[in-house]
Scaffold this active site. Sequence first.
Site, PDB file in Angstrom:
ATOM      1  N   THR A 329       0.826  -1.208   0.000  1.00 41.73           N
ATOM      2  CA  THR A 329       0.000   0.000   0.000  1.00 41.73           C
ATOM      3  C   THR A 329       0.859   1.255   0.000  1.00 41.73           C
ATOM      4  O   THR A 329       0.579   2.222  -0.723  1.00 41.73           O
ATOM      5  CB  THR A 329      -0.934   0.002   1.214  1.00 41.73           C
ATOM      6  OG1 THR A 329      -1.854  -1.084   1.097  1.00 41.73           O
ATOM      7  CG2 THR A 329      -1.713   1.303   1.303  1.00 41.73           C
ATOM      8  N   HIS A 461      -9.032  -6.813   2.466  1.00 42.85           N
ATOM      9  CA  HIS A 461      -7.814  -7.250   3.146  1.00 42.85           C
ATOM     10  C   HIS A 461      -8.195  -8.354   4.112  1.00 42.85           C
ATOM     11  O   HIS A 461      -9.266  -8.310   4.727  1.00 42.85           O
ATOM     12  CB  HIS A 461      -7.191  -6.057   3.907  1.00 42.85           C
ATOM     13  CG  HIS A 461      -5.778  -6.268   4.350  1.00 42.85           C
ATOM     14  ND1 HIS A 461      -5.412  -7.241   5.263  1.00 42.85           N
ATOM     15  CD2 HIS A 461      -4.626  -5.615   4.025  1.00 42.85           C
ATOM     16  CE1 HIS A 461      -4.110  -7.182   5.469  1.00 42.85           C
ATOM     17  NE2 HIS A 461      -3.609  -6.200   4.722  1.00 42.85           N
TER      18      HIS A 461
END
Length: 652
Positions: A329, A461
């Site tokens: 990320t 996630h």
Amino acid sequence: MYKFSSAYSRYTLLAQFVIWFLLLSQFLRIGFFIWQFDEVSWNILDVFRTLLTGLFFDFGTITFISIGSVVYYSLLPNKWIGSLMDKILVYFFTTLTIFVLVFTFFAELTFWDEFKARFNFIAVDYLIYTYEVVANIQQSYPLPVLIGGIAVLTFAFVYLFYKTQAFAKTFATTATLKTRLSVLGATIIIALFFGFFITNNQAEWSSNRYNAEISKSGIYSFFAAFRNNQIKYVDFYTSTDNDKAFDCIRKKLENSNTVYLKKEHSIHRKITSIQPSNANKNVVFILVESLSASFLKEFGNEEKITPFLDSLAQKSIFFDDLYATGNRTVRGMEAVTLCIPPTPGQSIVKRPNNQNLYTVSNVFKSRNYDCNFFYGGDGYFDNMNAYFGGNGFAIYDRGRGSVLSDEIKTVRHNITDNEVTFENAWGICDEDIFNKMLKVADLQYKTGKPFFNFVMTTSNHRPFTYPSGKIDITSGTNREGAVKYTDFALKELFKKAKTKPWFKNTVFVIIADHCASSAGKDEIDVANYHIPAFIVNLPEKSNQKITKQCSQIDLWPTLFGLFHWNYESDFFGKNVLDQNYEERALMGTYRKLVLMKKEKVMILSDQRKQAFYAWNKNNNRLKAIPMNSTFLNETIAWYQTADFLFTNKLLQ
């Protein structure tokens, strides 16, 4: 179990412990072979070399683990051997060490399940953020059963040592000075050898990435990554003269509407539009967690898990051949804020001295925009708050008491409990973070200032949990459910946004931070960097599918070009719609740096290695081809200049 020479009986337990570790490590390695049955090379020589290489690194690992015990056994006076103190210390630390190692073996299995790799830089990062990681483990796995199983195995192994008389011989035998010095000296020599002459990347002998990963020892890999979390480009990679590197990149970035404002080692330039600038539109930017292109029907997926995004692809500016710069990320955040290629080591988002950089917020701030960053978890994670707060954004996050440093002059707003309907280890669900952004946008609209709202999602996630009853896949079931929920949340966002008075004057930008997985047989799995991107709600005449190969770093220069803005730039990205745009994509891991042009792929590795490949899209494999010096020099230039500008504080 192994019977030790009587002269070394004091070290019987230690010897059996070493053999136990080596055997268990090889069983784990064989398990990974079976796990990746269809991916690994089963050539007998490759299998043999994988196991031998793994045994070599395991031996180095157990040497470091055993140093404390060797020192204790070698320095404890003979008169204290077998005493109550000796027995308590040996039993306690043996049991504790076995428990930690068994836990580590289980952790390696879960890490492999997620990343298809031995412990690496990601594992080091996760060690810092214990709340998110522990909560994620609790919500993803039956932790009481897991810990209970580890405890049972630990005591079973301790009992095995007890039954083989390892403890008894260790407590009943004294050692001569010669024996003590020989064991201690040999251990120190082996440790020094591994410490000074062996590097973890020496395990990467195979062109098959899975064989190379399985050859490693997880614990050894972890500490190697911990020690090398920052890598200086010029010290480890093929480099060239800085003048040549910058000359190459300046030529790649220039066109008829570009004027460089500084000479030599800089890419700072003024970009001027030939058309009148558009009025300032609000911008809502959504960075979606782990949204691989392969999830969309647009790219062949038949599971119908992204119906809204698939519909959006038909009525937006849709990037058909865009690639993420990395597999984390923070890499995605780095790419879309700095528009810079990935530099070796950890992301700039996590590095020191990353404040007051020239980011996209500077372009917006120069036009009097209100810039905000929204994150559904605690922005302390991955240093996000420090990075965004130090680069012109106000912060909206789910803080749990963490504070910003005094050097970061920004406003931080906490997302309160009454604004949350669902929360897991990584933060509030996507609907909640979108609702928070909508609420803030309403307030911003009333001030009359345009706004740039950056939203980072979290629902896609592990543990893949989300509010019940929203979609037809039960929460916590699998990745596909999390993808479908994120798609649903985006649909709800647009449904609500369309009722707002500011909607007509607002552009929505949606892009993934990275793919759900980047693992593959080759050292870089190119297909697992392919991500979707959308620019939504510009005039319909702008809607199109951009089929040019490009990168995350090109997204903002393209949008600024569509806005016809005049602005200053330190960005390595270019306007993809410019007639002089040259197709290419930049991507990498924390050690490998890639330039791709169409189906040609150049990979730079540390130890000043290079490899040149042709990428076959049909089977997603890389085939080695003869080196191309022009292509190599350009690859070096992209990464050397990017690293130079940051390390010399020339992006501030």
